[in-house]
Motif scaffolding. Structure first.
Motif, PDB file in Angstrom:
ATOM      1  N   GLU A  48       0.803  -1.191   0.009  1.00  0.00           N
ATOM      2  CA  GLU A  48       0.125   0.056  -0.009  1.00  0.00           C
ATOM      3  C   GLU A  48       0.757   1.241   0.059  1.00  0.00           C
ATOM      4  O   GLU A  48       1.890   1.262   0.694  1.00  0.00           O
ATOM      5  CB  GLU A  48      -0.866  -0.010   1.263  1.00  0.00           C
ATOM      6  CG  GLU A  48      -2.099  -1.023   1.440  1.00  0.00           C
ATOM      7  CD  GLU A  48      -2.997  -0.773   0.099  1.00  0.00           C
ATOM      8  OE1 GLU A  48      -3.308   0.418  -0.072  1.00  0.00           O
ATOM      9  OE2 GLU A  48      -3.672  -1.626  -0.464  1.00  0.00           O
ATOM     10  N   TYR A  51       1.372   7.308   2.536  1.00  0.00           N
ATOM     11  CA  TYR A  51       0.982   8.888   2.345  1.00  0.00           C
ATOM     12  C   TYR A  51       1.137   9.412   3.489  1.00  0.00           C
ATOM     13  O   TYR A  51       1.053  10.699   3.688  1.00  0.00           O
ATOM     14  CB  TYR A  51      -0.364   8.970   1.835  1.00  0.00           C
ATOM     15  CG  TYR A  51      -0.645   8.467   0.382  1.00  0.00           C
ATOM     16  CD1 TYR A  51       0.105   8.800  -0.436  1.00  0.00           C
ATOM     17  CD2 TYR A  51      -1.566   7.350   0.453  1.00  0.00           C
ATOM     18  CE1 TYR A  51      -0.123   8.075  -1.899  1.00  0.00           C
ATOM     19  CE2 TYR A  51      -1.970   6.852  -0.823  1.00  0.00           C
ATOM     20  CZ  TYR A  51      -1.080   7.091  -1.917  1.00  0.00           C
ATOM     21  OH  TYR A  51      -1.523   6.636  -3.290  1.00  0.00           O
ATOM     22  N   SER A  75      -3.557  22.095  -2.008  1.00  0.00           N
ATOM     23  CA  SER A  75      -2.963  20.727  -1.834  1.00  0.00           C
ATOM     24  C   SER A  75      -1.882  20.902  -0.645  1.00  0.00           C
ATOM     25  O   SER A  75      -1.641  21.948  -0.241  1.00  0.00           O
ATOM     26  CB  SER A  75      -2.344  19.911  -2.849  1.00  0.00           C
ATOM     27  OG  SER A  75      -1.297  20.882  -3.456  1.00  0.00           O
ATOM     28  N   ALA A  92      -5.077  14.539  -0.251  1.00  0.00           N
ATOM     29  CA  ALA A  92      -5.864  13.884  -1.273  1.00  0.00           C
ATOM     30  C   ALA A  92      -5.601  12.275  -1.656  1.00  0.00           C
ATOM     31  O   ALA A  92      -6.685  11.514  -1.779  1.00  0.00           O
ATOM     32  CB  ALA A  92      -5.761  14.467  -2.713  1.00  0.00           C
ATOM     33  N   ALA A  93      -4.496  11.888  -1.373  1.00  0.00           N
ATOM     34  CA  ALA A  93      -3.951  10.620  -1.719  1.00  0.00           C
ATOM     35  C   ALA A  93      -4.351   9.901  -0.409  1.00  0.00           C
ATOM     36  O   ALA A  93      -4.897   8.728  -0.625  1.00  0.00           O
ATOM     37  CB  ALA A  93      -2.461  10.547  -1.811  1.00  0.00           C
ATOM     38  N   LYS A  94      -4.298  10.271   0.689  1.00  0.00           N
ATOM     39  CA  LYS A  94      -4.651   9.464   1.821  1.00  0.00           C
ATOM     40  C   LYS A  94      -6.083   9.653   2.173  1.00  0.00           C
ATOM     41  O   LYS A  94      -6.698   8.656   2.297  1.00  0.00           O
ATOM     42  CB  LYS A  94      -4.083  10.322   2.842  1.00  0.00           C
ATOM     43  CG  LYS A  94      -4.391   9.449   4.264  1.00  0.00           C
ATOM     44  CD  LYS A  94      -3.600   8.042   4.424  1.00  0.00           C
ATOM     45  CE  LYS A  94      -3.591   7.519   5.789  1.00  0.00           C
ATOM     46  NZ  LYS A  94      -3.156   6.087   5.757  1.00  0.00           N
ATOM     47  N   ASN A  95      -7.002  10.667   1.615  1.00  0.00           N
ATOM     48  CA  ASN A  95      -8.298  10.445   2.106  1.00  0.00           C
ATOM     49  C   ASN A  95      -9.230  10.488   0.808  1.00  0.00           C
ATOM     50  O   ASN A  95     -10.394  10.628   0.857  1.00  0.00           O
ATOM     51  CB  ASN A  95      -8.661  11.874   2.940  1.00  0.00           C
ATOM     52  CG  ASN A  95      -7.815  12.083   4.164  1.00  0.00           C
ATOM     53  OD1 ASN A  95      -8.330  11.207   5.142  1.00  0.00           O
ATOM     54  ND2 ASN A  95      -6.875  12.818   4.098  1.00  0.00           N
ATOM     55  N   SER A  96      -8.576  10.350  -0.302  1.00  0.00           N
ATOM     56  CA  SER A  96      -9.534  10.316  -1.416  1.00  0.00           C
ATOM     57  C   SER A  96     -10.443  11.453  -1.855  1.00  0.00           C
ATOM     58  O   SER A  96     -11.470  11.175  -2.315  1.00  0.00           O
ATOM     59  CB  SER A  96     -10.229   8.817  -1.493  1.00  0.00           C
ATOM     60  OG  SER A  96      -9.317   7.802  -1.409  1.00  0.00           O
ATOM     61  N   ARG A  97     -10.144  12.392  -1.556  1.00  0.00           N
ATOM     62  CA  ARG A  97     -10.852  13.735  -1.782  1.00  0.00           C
ATOM     63  C   ARG A  97      -9.854  14.935  -1.538  1.00  0.00           C
ATOM     64  O   ARG A  97      -8.814  14.962  -0.893  1.00  0.00           O
ATOM     65  CB  ARG A  97     -12.063  13.934  -0.688  1.00  0.00           C
ATOM     66  CG  ARG A  97     -11.697  14.063   0.799  1.00  0.00           C
ATOM     67  CD  ARG A  97     -12.850  14.398   1.415  1.00  0.00           C
ATOM     68  NE  ARG A  97     -12.745  14.502   2.890  1.00  0.00           N
ATOM     69  CZ  ARG A  97     -12.369  15.435   3.505  1.00  0.00           C
ATOM     70  NH1 ARG A  97     -12.329  16.516   3.106  1.00  0.00           N
ATOM     71  NH2 ARG A  97     -12.121  15.336   4.946  1.00  0.00           N
ATOM     72  N   SER A  98     -10.301  16.043  -2.371  1.00  0.00           N
ATOM     73  CA  SER A  98      -9.518  17.236  -2.245  1.00  0.00           C
ATOM     74  C   SER A  98      -9.510  17.813  -0.971  1.00  0.00           C
ATOM     75  O   SER A  98     -10.550  17.913  -0.095  1.00  0.00           O
ATOM     76  CB  SER A  98     -10.029  18.088  -3.194  1.00  0.00           C
ATOM     77  OG  SER A  98      -9.553  19.789  -3.091  1.00  0.00           O
ATOM     78  N   GLU A 132      -4.606  11.060   8.156  1.00  0.00           N
ATOM     79  CA  GLU A 132      -5.847  10.982   7.928  1.00  0.00           C
ATOM     80  C   GLU A 132      -6.812  11.837   8.306  1.00  0.00           C
ATOM     81  O   GLU A 132      -6.830  12.298   9.627  1.00  0.00           O
ATOM     82  CB  GLU A 132      -5.962   9.590   8.768  1.00  0.00           C
ATOM     83  CG  GLU A 132      -7.651   8.807   8.392  1.00  0.00           C
ATOM     84  CD  GLU A 132      -7.714   7.413   9.024  1.00  0.00           C
ATOM     85  OE1 GLU A 132      -8.993   7.045   9.022  1.00  0.00           O
ATOM     86  OE2 GLU A 132      -6.682   7.050   9.635  1.00  0.00           O
TER      87      GLU A 132
END
Length: 389
Positions: A48, A51, A75, A92-98, A132
């Motif tokens: 995995e 991030y 960002s 964004a990579a960790k939480n899948s949102r901006s 997170e």
């Protein structure tokens, strides 16, 4: 001999060698069994992506503002001091949102990182190492977005551009108190139990920022404004040496130049006459970057940047070019590491000779002799940096 008997004898003679051959141990072919097929091992699963911020906790957060007009969200980047590596787009990579539109700055409270997101009117709360998301604090609809966040040992504070400062209880991550200050507050610092907030009056530029020109001093014990300290026009940035406060007033960008005011512990304010666009204090020294628009023949405009170091004891110029010739394209921010031994300057890239506000920027790392240590490519609009101690 009859023909039929002869043929029978001939068949018997011919068959004998085959029988003998078949019974000979020396000539029996060895049958080697085919090996069992070796099973192909299953491929190792891809690890995995990590991030998170490195566990050594030494590094620099970069808050990239993005460009709301071009629909480019803000960002978060992070520079690992020990590895001299940068990671981009971490939230964004960790939480899948901006993170949202127009990221401003951040502050650390214990294990949490708070980020002010002006355009989205939120304060994002996350674990400072894993990144997170813990909570997204919504700013009241009647107020403007957050411009700046700071923290002490008890609470987190955010200036709202509509003219107030909110207090956030980290135990609940709820807004528990609000105090009104001046118009369009910007940056803040905490000194000796007081919160100093610059009131820029930035939206009143048509009237010369006439309602600003002040710093609100808030008593943190009661969370009330105890004084407004008069300073110059359009104050927007602020720094401290632990005793005094240094307020950068932008002026009107045309006829009135910027200047830095010194606010002493007794609240007296003195104009130092130092022109600047960014400032930082480290080890009894004041570092400034100024950026002035000039024209060569009345039609071609360009900026002239100056990097000046002052001795805070007497405000004498220690170094008039502390970066030497290793300057950046278009300055966006300045910060030091925790020990004050490394200097970081963020910058926009230039496109066609002018600062580009919709392409990725970068951060340069220098030693105190102005030598370039490394350049790190980051996100769009790297407007603020914060050391992770």
């Amino acid at each position: 001999m009859k023909k039929r008997d002869f043929l029978k004898l001939l068949v018997m003679i011919v068959a004998v060698p085959f029988v003998l051959t078949a019974c000979s141990n020396d000539d029996v072919p060895t049958i080697v069994p085919e090996p069992e097929p070796t099973p192909t091992p299953a491929p190792e699963p891809e690890p995995e992506p990590d991030y998170s911020v490195p566990a050594d906790k030494q590094g620099l957060y970069i808050f990239n503002g993005g460009n709301q007009g071009k629909s480019i969200d803000g960002s978060l980047s992070f520079i690992n001091f020990s590895k001299k590596e940068v990671s981009n787009g971490l939230f964004a990579a960790k939480n899948s949102r901006s993170l949202g539109g127009t990221v401003q700055n951040g502050a650390v409270f214990r294990d949490l990182l708070y980020i002010a997101v002006y355009g989205s009117k939120t304060i994002e709360v996350m674990n400072k190492l894993t990144l997170e998301s813990v909570k997204q604090i919504a700013i009241p609809s009647s107020a403007d977005g957050p411009r700046f966040v700071v923290a002490d040992d008890n609470y987190v504070y955010a200036s709202l551009y509509s003219g107030s400062v909110i207090r956030i209880n980290p135990a609940t991550n709820e807004i528990d108190k609000t105090v009104d200050v001046g118009p369009n507050p910007e940056e803040m610092v905490i000194v000796n139990g007081f919160l100093y907030v610059v009131n820029s009056d930035g939206l009143n530029y048509e009237n010369g920022y006439s309602n600003g020109k002040s710093v609100s001093k808030i008593d943190l014990a009661s969370f009330t404004e105890v004084k407004k300290i008069a300073v110059g026009v359009n104050p927007a940035r602020i720094a401290t040496d632990g005793t005094n406060v240094y307020v950068l007033c932008n002026g009107d960008y045309y006829t009135m130049p910027s200047t830095i005011y010194l606010v002493a512990a007794d609240d007296t304010a003195t104009d130092l006459g130092v022109e600047a666009a960014w400032l930082a204090v480290s080890d009894d020294m004041l570092y400034t970057i100024s950026s002035v628009w000039v024209t060569d023949d009345g039609s071609n405009w360009y900026t002239v940047d100056a990097y000046t170091q002052y001795d805070l004891k007497d405000m004498s110029v220690k170094n008039s070019a502390f970066l030497g010739e290793k300057v950046v394209d278009a300055p966006a921010g300045i910060a030091f590491d925790a020990e004050g031994s490394q200097l970081f300057v963020s910058s926009y890239n230039k496109v066609g000779g002018y600062a580009s506000y919709d392409t990725d920027g970068y951060v340069n790392q220098y030693d105190l002799n102005g030598n370039l240590v490394k350049k790190y490519d980051v996100g769009v609009g790297p407007c603020f940096m914060l050391v992770l101690r």
